[in-house]
Write a protein that holds these residues in place. Structure first.
Motif: not given
Length: 142
Positions: A12-17, A21-27
């Protein structure tokens, strides 16, 4: 003795990380929206911004935006026609293009607009520094 059940939270922690990262790149790309340096003009008439204007934007890379929303180049004519179908009395399109964009791309955008039924295409510019808004004091009015 009974076995103790434990929840393994590592996946679960892996998926959240990964999501982080995806949101940090897309936002930043989503927030930035349409970015263009507009050409400068002299003796422009000041016009207030209206939210109900239809604005077609083209950034330096040639990406199209309709009212600040990214759109596919292939869909420009169709989306403009839909936009103006909802406004039968308003057939004015404001075109905002980056000043470094080649003119042929603006000419292509105007062809898309004409095919969508636009009657007037207005270029949006910025007031050149150190020039007054409106015609020069000695200029004759039309």
């Amino acid at each position: 003795m009974t076995p103790v059940a434990q929840i393994n939270i590592t996946p679960m922690v892996d998926v959240m990380m990964v999501f982080l990262v995806i949101f940090m790149l897309v936002t930043p790309a989503v927030i930035a929206g349409f970015q263009a340096q507009l050409p400068e003009g002299v003796y422009l008439e000041e016009r207030p911004e209206h939210e109900d204007r239809v604005v077609l934007g083209i950034d330096r890379a040639g990406r199209y935006y309709l009212n600040s929303q990214p759109i596919a180049r292939e869909a420009v004519t169709e989306l403009l026609a839909e936009e103006f179908a909802a406004r039968p009395g308003d057939r004015v399109l404001f075109i905002m293009a980056d000043r470094e964009l080649e003119f042929r791309e603006i000419r292509t955008a105007m062809r898309f607009a004409r095919a969508a039924g636009v009657h007037v295409a207005a270029a949006v510019t910025e007031q050149r520094a150190s020039t007054a808004i409106g015609p020069p004091s000695g200029a004759a009015s039309r």
